[in-house]
Design a protein around this motif. Sequence first.
Motif, PDB file in Angstrom:
ATOM      1  N   PHE A 105       0.829  -1.201   0.000  1.00  0.00           N
ATOM      2  CA  PHE A 105       0.000   0.000   0.000  1.00  0.00           C
ATOM      3  C   PHE A 105       0.871   1.263   0.000  1.00  0.00           C
ATOM      4  O   PHE A 105       0.657   2.184  -0.800  1.00  0.00           O
ATOM      5  N   ILE A 106       1.868   1.308   0.890  1.00  0.00           N
ATOM      6  CA  ILE A 106       2.733   2.483   0.974  1.00  0.00           C
ATOM      7  C   ILE A 106       3.548   2.635  -0.304  1.00  0.00           C
ATOM      8  O   ILE A 106       3.764   3.750  -0.797  1.00  0.00           O
ATOM      9  N   LYS A 107       4.007   1.515  -0.871  1.00  0.00           N
ATOM     10  CA  LYS A 107       4.776   1.586  -2.115  1.00  0.00           C
ATOM     11  C   LYS A 107       3.927   2.160  -3.244  1.00  0.00           C
ATOM     12  O   LYS A 107       4.398   2.993  -4.031  1.00  0.00           O
ATOM     13  N   THR A 108       2.679   1.737  -3.342  1.00  0.00           N
ATOM     14  CA  THR A 108       1.796   2.244  -4.395  1.00  0.00           C
ATOM     15  C   THR A 108       1.600   3.746  -4.269  1.00  0.00           C
ATOM     16  O   THR A 108       1.623   4.477  -5.267  1.00  0.00           O
ATOM     17  N   LEU A 109       1.427   4.227  -3.033  1.00  0.00           N
ATOM     18  CA  LEU A 109       1.222   5.664  -2.835  1.00  0.00           C
ATOM     19  C   LEU A 109       2.508   6.452  -3.074  1.00  0.00           C
ATOM     20  O   LEU A 109       2.496   7.504  -3.714  1.00  0.00           O
ATOM     21  N   SER A 110       3.627   5.952  -2.537  1.00  0.00           N
ATOM     22  CA  SER A 110       4.868   6.725  -2.601  1.00  0.00           C
ATOM     23  C   SER A 110       5.437   6.808  -4.007  1.00  0.00           C
ATOM     24  O   SER A 110       6.146   7.763  -4.324  1.00  0.00           O
ATOM     25  N   GLU A 111       5.161   5.806  -4.836  1.00  0.00           N
ATOM     26  CA  GLU A 111       5.700   5.817  -6.195  1.00  0.00           C
ATOM     27  C   GLU A 111       4.823   6.594  -7.169  1.00  0.00           C
ATOM     28  O   GLU A 111       5.175   6.734  -8.342  1.00  0.00           O
ATOM     29  N   ALA A 112       3.707   7.100  -6.693  1.00  0.00           N
ATOM     30  CA  ALA A 112       2.789   7.810  -7.590  1.00  0.00           C
ATOM     31  C   ALA A 112       3.313   9.207  -7.902  1.00  0.00           C
ATOM     32  O   ALA A 112       3.867   9.888  -7.040  1.00  0.00           O
ATOM     33  N   ASP A 113       3.151   9.613  -9.155  1.00  0.00           N
ATOM     34  CA  ASP A 113       3.429  10.990  -9.533  1.00  0.00           C
ATOM     35  C   ASP A 113       2.382  11.893  -8.875  1.00  0.00           C
ATOM     36  O   ASP A 113       1.204  11.523  -8.794  1.00  0.00           O
ATOM     37  N   PRO A 114       2.791  13.062  -8.351  1.00  0.00           N
ATOM     38  CA  PRO A 114       1.807  13.941  -7.696  1.00  0.00           C
ATOM     39  C   PRO A 114       0.585  14.232  -8.549  1.00  0.00           C
ATOM     40  O   PRO A 114      -0.513  14.434  -8.027  1.00  0.00           O
ATOM     41  N   ARG A 115       0.763  14.216  -9.871  1.00  0.00           N
ATOM     42  CA  ARG A 115      -0.387  14.471 -10.744  1.00  0.00           C
ATOM     43  C   ARG A 115      -1.335  13.287 -10.813  1.00  0.00           C
ATOM     44  O   ARG A 115      -2.486  13.433 -11.205  1.00  0.00           O
ATOM     45  N   ASP A 116      -0.842  12.092 -10.443  1.00  0.00           N
ATOM     46  CA  ASP A 116      -1.665  10.883 -10.502  1.00  0.00           C
ATOM     47  C   ASP A 116      -1.957  10.319  -9.119  1.00  0.00           C
ATOM     48  O   ASP A 116      -2.289   9.133  -8.999  1.00  0.00           O
ATOM     49  N   ILE A 117      -1.829  11.124  -8.082  1.00  0.00           N
ATOM     50  CA  ILE A 117      -1.992  10.602  -6.730  1.00  0.00           C
ATOM     51  C   ILE A 117      -3.426  10.147  -6.485  1.00  0.00           C
ATOM     52  O   ILE A 117      -3.667   9.190  -5.746  1.00  0.00           O
ATOM     53  N   GLY A 118      -4.402  10.789  -7.123  1.00  0.00           N
ATOM     54  CA  GLY A 118      -5.792  10.373  -6.944  1.00  0.00           C
ATOM     55  C   GLY A 118      -6.054   8.965  -7.449  1.00  0.00           C
ATOM     56  O   GLY A 118      -6.495   8.087  -6.695  1.00  0.00           O
ATOM     57  N   PRO A 119      -5.791   8.679  -8.731  1.00  0.00           N
ATOM     58  CA  PRO A 119      -5.987   7.308  -9.224  1.00  0.00           C
ATOM     59  C   PRO A 119      -5.147   6.275  -8.483  1.00  0.00           C
ATOM     60  O   PRO A 119      -5.614   5.153  -8.237  1.00  0.00           O
ATOM     61  N   GLN A 120      -3.920   6.618  -8.107  1.00  0.00           N
ATOM     62  CA  GLN A 120      -3.078   5.668  -7.392  1.00  0.00           C
ATOM     63  C   GLN A 120      -3.639   5.357  -6.007  1.00  0.00           C
ATOM     64  O   GLN A 120      -3.519   4.228  -5.515  1.00  0.00           O
ATOM     65  N   THR A 121      -4.249   6.346  -5.373  1.00  0.00           N
ATOM     66  CA  THR A 121      -4.892   6.105  -4.074  1.00  0.00           C
ATOM     67  C   THR A 121      -6.042   5.120  -4.228  1.00  0.00           C
ATOM     68  O   THR A 121      -6.213   4.207  -3.410  1.00  0.00           O
ATOM     69  N   ILE A 122      -6.827   5.290  -5.271  1.00  0.00           N
ATOM     70  CA  ILE A 122      -7.940   4.366  -5.523  1.00  0.00           C
ATOM     71  C   ILE A 122      -7.413   2.955  -5.755  1.00  0.00           C
ATOM     72  O   ILE A 122      -7.928   1.982  -5.197  1.00  0.00           O
TER      73      ILE A 122
END
Length: 691
Positions: free
Chosen positions: A310-327
């Motif tokens: 879970f943390i890896k998925t969030l931390s590797e997300a580009d700030p512009r894609d943080i919404g879809p990555q959170t989902i």
Amino acid sequence: MFVLGAASYGIATAVYLLLALLLVTSWRGRLQGGLLVVATVFTALWAALAAVFATRMDTPVLLLGVDIFELLRDVGWALFLLKLLNPEGRWDPRSRRWAAGLAVLAFITLVMVVYPWLGERTGVPVFHVEGRLFGHLLLAVVGLAIVEQLFRNTRPDKRWAIKYLCFGIGGLYAYDFFMYADALLFKRIDAGLWQARGLVNAVVMPLIALSAARNPDWSLDVFVSRRVVMHTVTLVGAGIYLLVMAVGGWYIREFGGDWGHVAQAVFLFGALMVLVMLMFSGAAQARLKVFLNKHFFNYKYDYREEWLRFIKTLSEADPRDIGPQTIIALADIVDSPGGGLWWLRDGQFHYVACANASEYAGQSEPEDGSLARFLAHKQWVIRLDEIELSPEAYAGLVVPSWLAAWTRAWLVVPLMQHERLVGFVVLLAPRAPRSFNWEDSDLLKTAGRQAASYLAQTEAAEALAEARQFEAFSRMSAFLMHDLKNVVAQLSLVVSNAAKHKHNPAFVDDAFATVDNASQKMSRLLAQLRGGAVSGAVEELELGALLKEVVTARAADAPAPVLKCAGGALSIRAGRDRLADVLGHVVQNAQDATAADGSVTVRLAAEGAMARIEVEDTGSGMDADFVRERLFKPFVSTKGRGGMGIGAYEARELVQQLGGRVEVDSAPGRGTCFRIYLPLAGAAPAAAANQ
């Protein structure tokens, strides 16, 4: 009575053989698991011999076998506990003492058990029966001591894994201690205690199995069916309830007088009705299942792996894609293909992102709407397919029309930050049917809190970046205003003296020169506004001539600065106009801080490979704290509203870019000496000054 003893020990044999089979088939080859298997097998063999002995109590050799395997059982459990007490395998003095004492005691007990039997065969005088009983009693005492040491020396946060083992094995040793102490007191073993002993051993087996399931390093996961445990607990609870109600009914009948029989019948009927309602109550069954799952079974998830993913998925997300990555991070927990994210802004939960749900356009939800109020108050994960089945659990919730029309929507996960609802995620139903229980809900709620913090942090970072852009723009504007103020001051001086000196040719020449200088400065400022920076050509400058120009330009203000140059010509490499402006600011600051009858002295001298410029005044001065902490801080000034606090900061920045340094010596009432050190041309690499 014999049949009762055989049944008691037969049940113990069956349950321990079953446990041994589970442990052997899942053993990982570790010593702890091996000792547990050995202790379990010895217990099963002892119980089997005891069951046979219960039917043929006149056979001495069976009694000898029972005693020997009881000794092996006690030693097996003691060795297993000692290994848990010393898991690293280091034989420290305490471990050696325990092992040596156990070996000596086991040998003595073995002698006490075997020697009487041999004596009867050889006619040699033997110990009385008390010796055999005393040996078993000592083993029980030692076993209790080891259990106590294990529990006491285990860290409180680790006791969860071994407490049921301590209760179970400690219970066995405690029962043996009571039985053998009673036997020593009355010179015989109580038949009832001995016959019940098999069932007592059988009763503690689930506690041992539960501890084995909680400790994977003993063996692999020992699976105990949740359904079996659920029905067993229900039946046992119902039996206890009926016993209590029977006692209550007897009490009513005995002390109820003439109404005793009637009251007893009514009471028992009511008790049965309550029991039936409880057994068929879905809420009661659900609560019991949650209790058993939380406290008696291994967890559904490997929480370490889930949290790292879970943390890896969030931390590797580009700030512009943080919404879809959170989902996606939340959806992966429950095998959902995706969903949508709503975030709180201006009193509305706005649809801000989606993942694998592009067919849905999204709709805002008011902060005071039914859905938002329910999520904020309950902090539950809402199962949309459960609302119609359990409307009482979702009392007060009105599903918005846009959410009800979204046929693939499955879960609504609240995003809580500091106990405030800041958003929610709607997850789509998984492609394959999947169970959803309290563990899924707890994990999603916890992950939702982490996601909310991460989203809020990202939003704060974006706001900070935007604020820094405004700050940079404001700082540039301040520098421009500072330069404009000096230009305006020059032009104002020309205008104020024009009426008096307009017929003086020298004044007219100076006025045109001042206007030309002001025009050049304005051109540089316009270039800075267009391109963001002013690029002044780097050239070799003779400092004496430059300082003379600066002093001459500031000579009209009182006190007029005086220039003193020591030695020959000193040259540096810098942008002429920018350095002249900075030196002029320093001289002007000295004049502003000094009374008209004071003095401002500008000195130039060489000091090694550096040129030293000193601007010394006899003004009010500054204290050491101000010089150290505030003098070079932008927008801090000693002139109040009359200054912008940029001159000293700009001077230090330029000097550092040229490879030099600035020193300030000042004290209140003593004046200030502003020293600027610049590298001489050829003595140090030329600094490229883009100003």
